[in-house]
Scaffold this motif. Structure first.
Motif, mmCIF file in Angstrom:
data_model
loop_
_atom_site.group_PDB
_atom_site.id
_atom_site.type_symbol
_atom_site.label_atom_id
_atom_site.label_comp_id
_atom_site.label_asym_id
_atom_site.label_seq_id
_atom_site.Cartn_x
_atom_site.Cartn_y
_atom_site.Cartn_z
ATOM 1 N N GLY A 1 0.803 -1.204 0.000
ATOM 2 C CA GLY A 1 0.000 0.000 0.000
ATOM 3 C C GLY A 1 0.839 1.258 0.000
ATOM 4 O O GLY A 1 2.054 1.237 0.195
ATOM 5 N N LEU A 2 0.171 2.383 -0.236
ATOM 6 C CA LEU A 2 0.837 3.680 -0.190
ATOM 7 C C LEU A 2 -0.093 4.677 0.472
ATOM 8 O O LEU A 2 -1.313 4.484 0.529
ATOM 9 C CB LEU A 2 1.253 4.143 -1.584
ATOM 10 C CG LEU A 2 0.158 4.339 -2.645
ATOM 11 C CD1 LEU A 2 -0.418 5.744 -2.578
ATOM 12 C CD2 LEU A 2 0.715 4.068 -4.030
ATOM 13 N N GLY A 3 0.490 5.730 0.974
ATOM 14 C CA GLY A 3 -0.341 6.707 1.641
ATOM 15 C C GLY A 3 0.438 7.893 2.140
ATOM 16 O O GLY A 3 1.624 8.056 1.848
ATOM 17 N N VAL A 4 -0.238 8.729 2.922
ATOM 18 C CA VAL A 4 0.352 9.925 3.506
ATOM 19 C C VAL A 4 -0.177 10.064 4.937
ATOM 20 O O VAL A 4 -1.392 9.990 5.176
ATOM 21 C CB VAL A 4 -0.005 11.200 2.717
ATOM 22 C CG1 VAL A 4 0.569 12.431 3.395
ATOM 23 C CG2 VAL A 4 0.489 11.100 1.285
ATOM 24 N N GLY A 5 0.727 10.238 5.891
ATOM 25 C CA GLY A 5 0.345 10.627 7.241
ATOM 26 C C GLY A 5 0.609 12.114 7.394
ATOM 27 O O GLY A 5 1.687 12.591 7.019
ATOM 28 N N TYR A 6 -0.339 12.880 7.914
ATOM 29 C CA TYR A 6 -0.209 14.329 7.863
ATOM 30 C C TYR A 6 -0.712 14.995 9.147
ATOM 31 O O TYR A 6 -1.487 14.427 9.922
ATOM 32 C CB TYR A 6 -0.976 14.888 6.669
ATOM 33 C CG TYR A 6 -2.475 14.652 6.751
ATOM 34 C CD1 TYR A 6 -3.305 15.522 7.458
ATOM 35 C CD2 TYR A 6 -3.064 13.550 6.119
ATOM 36 C CE1 TYR A 6 -4.656 15.318 7.546
ATOM 37 C CE2 TYR A 6 -4.427 13.332 6.210
ATOM 38 C CZ TYR A 6 -5.214 14.217 6.918
ATOM 39 O OH TYR A 6 -6.575 14.001 7.016
ATOM 40 N N GLY A 7 -0.266 16.238 9.327
ATOM 41 C CA GLY A 7 -0.791 17.130 10.338
ATOM 42 C C GLY A 7 -1.187 18.429 9.663
ATOM 43 O O GLY A 7 -0.558 18.844 8.667
ATOM 44 N N ILE A 8 -2.243 19.092 10.142
ATOM 45 C CA ILE A 8 -2.742 20.311 9.504
ATOM 46 C C ILE A 8 -3.104 21.360 10.554
ATOM 47 O O ILE A 8 -3.455 21.041 11.685
ATOM 48 C CB ILE A 8 -3.989 20.028 8.626
ATOM 49 C CG1 ILE A 8 -5.018 19.206 9.407
ATOM 50 C CG2 ILE A 8 -3.599 19.363 7.334
ATOM 51 C CD1 ILE A 8 -6.301 18.947 8.630
#
Length: 287
Positions: free
Chosen positions: A178-185
């Motif tokens: 799998g692929l993805g993005v972990g983020y903060g905003i």
């Protein structure tokens, strides 16, 4: 006609259920036949709910005909016209803001008629979402994704949050995880006018990227039914053409939005000056 109309210029003297200590409330009532009434709430008794309307004076809506009602926020009135809440404040085009769905709210988003996503407010701060790509699903090898997000208020005009976008597909080789993005905003503003700065790290086959992804997005509501929206993704490097920026219009109804935008960068501009067209629509459900 469902509503009983009483022509009266001064409702204060004819109503005995309202109190002098509470501020008037403006209600919007939908009846079972689909009619919508809006006015100052005067009270409720065995005959129904009474409203003081601008065009028809005092009306009484029978209790057994009321489908739903909502107390309107006076702050949403501009030049005498009611501006319903932005139905799609939790997201720009695809990327998130730090505003969340309320508990029990949900929406369906369709992009390019093939990318489908669903989001639901488990609490006022936590939203769970997911979706799938239509063509690969029909081929028997679906591509699907999940998008949980948690947000919280920081100050009067500031909100922050964190989330994950994770995508996987049965089309991939056995070694693909799998692929993805972990983020903060962080978002500044209100649900109509705001800007969001985000920082995230990509994830592919069990490994995180060495460089972060930076996002800068914003929306501006310019009228009751129209807004401006921009979503921009950058990967810090010497070659700025690797980023994507966008600009477009958001057409808004009380429960639906339609985005017409363009995606662009240095490479795209060499072929299509205005950028690649982007189209999506969102339908909101629940509260």
């Amino acid at each position: 006609m469902l509503a009983t109309i009483v022509c009266s210029p001064a409702f204060a003297q004819t109503d005995t259920t309202t109190t002098q200590t509470t501020a008037p409330q403006r209600w919007m009532i939908e009846t079972k036949d689909g009619s919508v009434y809006q006015g100052i709430y005067l009270g409720k008794d065995e005959n129904g709910i009474r409203l003081q309307t601008e065009s028809a004076g005092i009306i009484t809506i029978p209790n057994d005909q009321v489908k739903s009602y909502r107390i309107l926020d006076e702050r949403n009135y501009k030049n005498g016209q009611y501006w319903y809440e932005n139905p799609n404040s939790s997201r720009y085009l695809f990327g998130p803001s730090a505003f969340s769905l309320r508990k029990g709210e949900a929406y369906y988003q369709n992009t390019y008629l093939v990318l489908n996503s669903f989001n639901y407010g488990l609490t006022d701060n936590f939203t769970i979402g997911g979706g799938f790509e239509l063509i690969s699903t029909f081929s028997g090898e679906p591509t699907f994704f999940i998008t949980p997000k948690y947000t919280f208020p920081v100050a009067e005009k500031w909100r922050a949050g964190a989330g994950v976008l994770y995508l996987t597909s049965t089309l991939a080789d056995d070694g693909f995880s799998g692929l993805g993005v972990g983020y903060g905003i962080v978002t500044y503003g209100n649900t109509d006018n705001n800007a969001t700065l985000g920082l995230g790290y990509g994830y592919v086959d069990g490994e995180f990227a060495s460089r972060p992804i930076v996002t800068l997005s914003g929306m501006k509501r310019v009228s009751r039914k129209l807004g401006l929206v921009s979503e921009n993704w950058f990967v810090p490097s010497e070659d700025i053409s690797g980023g994507i920026y966008s600009y477009g219009l958001r057409f808004m109804g009380e429960r639906i939005t339609v985005d017409l935008a363009f995606l662009n960068n240095k490479d795209i501009m060499e072929t299509i000056v205005i950028g690649v067209p982007y189209v999506d629509f969102v339908v909101k459900f629940g509260k």
